[in-house]
Design an enzyme around this catalytic site. Structure first.
Site, PDB file in Angstrom:
ATOM      1  CE1 TYR A 106      -3.762   2.220   0.323  1.00 11.75           C
ATOM      2  CE2 TYR A 106      -3.020   2.721   1.976  1.00 11.75           C
ATOM      3  CZ  TYR A 106      -3.480   3.540   1.329  1.00 11.75           C
ATOM      4  OH  TYR A 106      -4.586   4.304   1.512  1.00 11.75           O
TER       5      TYR A 106
ATOM      6  CD  GLU B  69       8.242   2.401  -0.837  1.00  8.66           C
ATOM      7  OE1 GLU B  69       7.812   3.085  -1.700  1.00  8.66           O
ATOM      8  OE2 GLU B  69       9.328   1.537  -0.905  1.00  8.66           O
TER       9      GLU B  69
ATOM     10  CG  ASN C 299     -10.480  -1.939  14.730  1.00  8.38           C
ATOM     11  OD1 ASN C 299     -11.508  -2.870  13.735  1.00  8.38           O
ATOM     12  ND2 ASN C 299      -9.504  -2.785  15.115  1.00  8.38           N
TER      13      ASN C 299
ATOM     14  CG  ASP D 262       2.526   3.139  24.244  1.00  7.20           C
ATOM     15  OD1 ASP D 262       2.506   3.499  23.011  1.00  7.20           O
ATOM     16  OD2 ASP D 262       4.093   3.777  24.522  1.00  7.20           O
TER      17      ASP D 262
ATOM     18  CD  GLN E 243      -0.287   3.490  18.995  1.00  5.49           C
ATOM     19  OE1 GLN E 243       0.017   3.799  20.027  1.00  5.49           O
ATOM     20  NE2 GLN E 243      -0.501   2.361  18.553  1.00  5.49           N
TER      21      GLN E 243
ATOM     22  CE  LYS F 245       5.439  12.500  18.180  1.00  4.96           C
ATOM     23  NZ  LYS F 245       3.916  12.535  19.770  1.00  4.96           N
TER      24      LYS F 245
END
Length: 413
Positions: free
Chosen positions: A233, A235, A278, A294, A297, A362
């Site tokens: 996806y 590239e 989700n 964690d 992000q 990020k």
């Protein structure tokens, strides 16, 4: 007989012609009819300037009755002094939207149809859904073609919005999308070249990979793993951008490039693995909200109507791009989970799982370029857009008919 002498030819003299013309004119009152015709012609030409000025005045007074109301996003100028007869009103554009039965594509189709354009949707329904465009069935300005863009397609169109490509990790990992991005883009660029259509490529923020620059500007070249599980996806879209610029520079094709950041809203695939869908589906089903890693992000989330507005402004504008189209409001995954809890179920639990491979840490767009050159910025905040998405998901998951229009409601930016 051969020696018999033939009379020699001599042209008629003017005296002979006039001597025969006068009796001819006097017979059957031909002279009277001639004079009458001259009189009628003289009267017509004498009165013509007056009629002309009256007509011009009438057209000027009722300008609004003859002018075709142009869409604000695509002004069309005509060199007719601003006065267009009703019979010559310009028709809407003929536009093809690849992937038009998908989440973003179907909302784009809604806007184009509402604007008065004729739209051809091309979709193979791998991730698209016929239900997303079914409300246009029977509209003479709408066509639906089941077709995979990796195969050539011949159409006569003015514009091409090229959205065809699985955009969620669940889908493109199951069916790698590099062929769609490369061969499909080549086919659509070839079509644009043949028919002289303007071509818009929907690229992605994934071209920046796991960025070392924050926020991301269009001049940043990215940090992408070329052999990772997401590379088909990431590239693939980078290659599609390369091909688009090759056709622009080498073949003179009019192109536009949009780099889309995380987008949410009604009609998203319920189980496509993207974080907003989700969380919403899990909260509605009373399941724990799955946070990978964690939860620190970050992502930026724009409502689908804001994206559609940006795509249309880009297509109708005069700038090639690329342009970042996203909401610079940045949320951590934990913050997003909390917003979903507030919206759906305050008691929803959060469950942590190991992070996925090559997941960017990020993601935040710098949209200065879009603001300055397109006059665009997102207007729907997450806490306003999320409830509209929740209503759509609730209806599709549970068949809730209390608000049947929620699935097709789009907030106009």
């Amino acid at each position: 007989m051969g020696s018999e002498r033939q009379p020699s030819y001599s042209p008629k003299t003017h005296n002979q012609s006039w001597s025969r013309l006068l009796p001819y004119m006097l017979r059957q009152q031909r002279l009277l009819f001639l004079l009458l015709g001259i009189a009628i012609a003289t009267s017509v030409f004498t009165l013509l300037p007056s009629s002309s000025s009256t007509l011009t005045h009438a057209v000027s007074v009722s300008d609004s009755e003859f002018m075709y109301p142009q869409p604000s996003l695509y002004p069309v100028s005509f060199n007719m002094g601003g006065k267009i007869p009703l019979a010559l009103k310009p028709k809407g554009l003929r536009i093809v939207v690849t992937g038009g039965a998908g989440f973003v594509g179907s909302h784009l189709v809604d806007r184009l149809i509402a604007r008065g354009d004729s739209v051809i949707v091309v979709d193979n329904f791998f991730t698209g859904n016929k239900d997303n465009v079914m409300h246009h069935f029977g509209n003479p300005r709408f066509e639906l073609i089941r077709h995979d863009v990796v195969e050539p397609l011949l159409l006569e169109v003015d514009q091409i919005y090229h959205l065809a490509c699985p955009a969620s990790p669940v889908h493109y990992k199951f069916n790698p999308s590099h062929k769609t991005n490369v061969v499909g883009t080549l086919n659509m660029l070839g079509l644009a070249k043949r028919v002289g259509a303007r071509f818009l490529l929907t690229s992605t923020s994934e071209v920046y990979g796991d960025p070392l620059q924050h926020p991301q500007v269009e001049t940043y070249w990215g940090n992408v793993n070329p052999i990772g599980v997401r590379s088909c996806y990431d590239e693939g879209k980078r290659t599609a951008e390369t091909l688009t610029m090759d056709y622009h520079r080498g073949a003179g094709v009019e192109v536009r490039i949009a780099r889309i950041f995380n987008t949410y809203g009604p009609r998203m695939c319920i189980d496509d693995g993207r974080v907003v869908s989700n969380f919403v589906a899990q909260a509605l089903r009373k399941e724990p909200l799955t946070v990978y890693g964690d939860g620190k992000q970050t992502r930026s989330f724009q409502y689908v109507s804001d994206l559609v507005e940006g795509l249309m402004r880009l297509m109708e504008g005069e700038h090639v791009g690329p342009f970042n189209l996203g909401n610079p409001g940045e949320f951590t995954m934990l913050e997003l989970a909390q917003v979903v809890q507030e919206t759906i179920d305050p008691n929803a639990k959060i469950e942590f799982k190991p992070n996925t491979e090559d997941d960017p840490h990020k993601r935040k767009p710098d949209i200065t370029k879009a603001k300055e050159l397109l006059g665009w910025k997102p207007k729907v905040p997450l806490r306003k857009g999320l409830p509209m998405m929740v209503s759509d998901f609730r209806q599709r998951i549970f068949g809730d008919q209390k608000n049947p229009t929620a699935a097709t409601t789009t907030t106009t930016a």
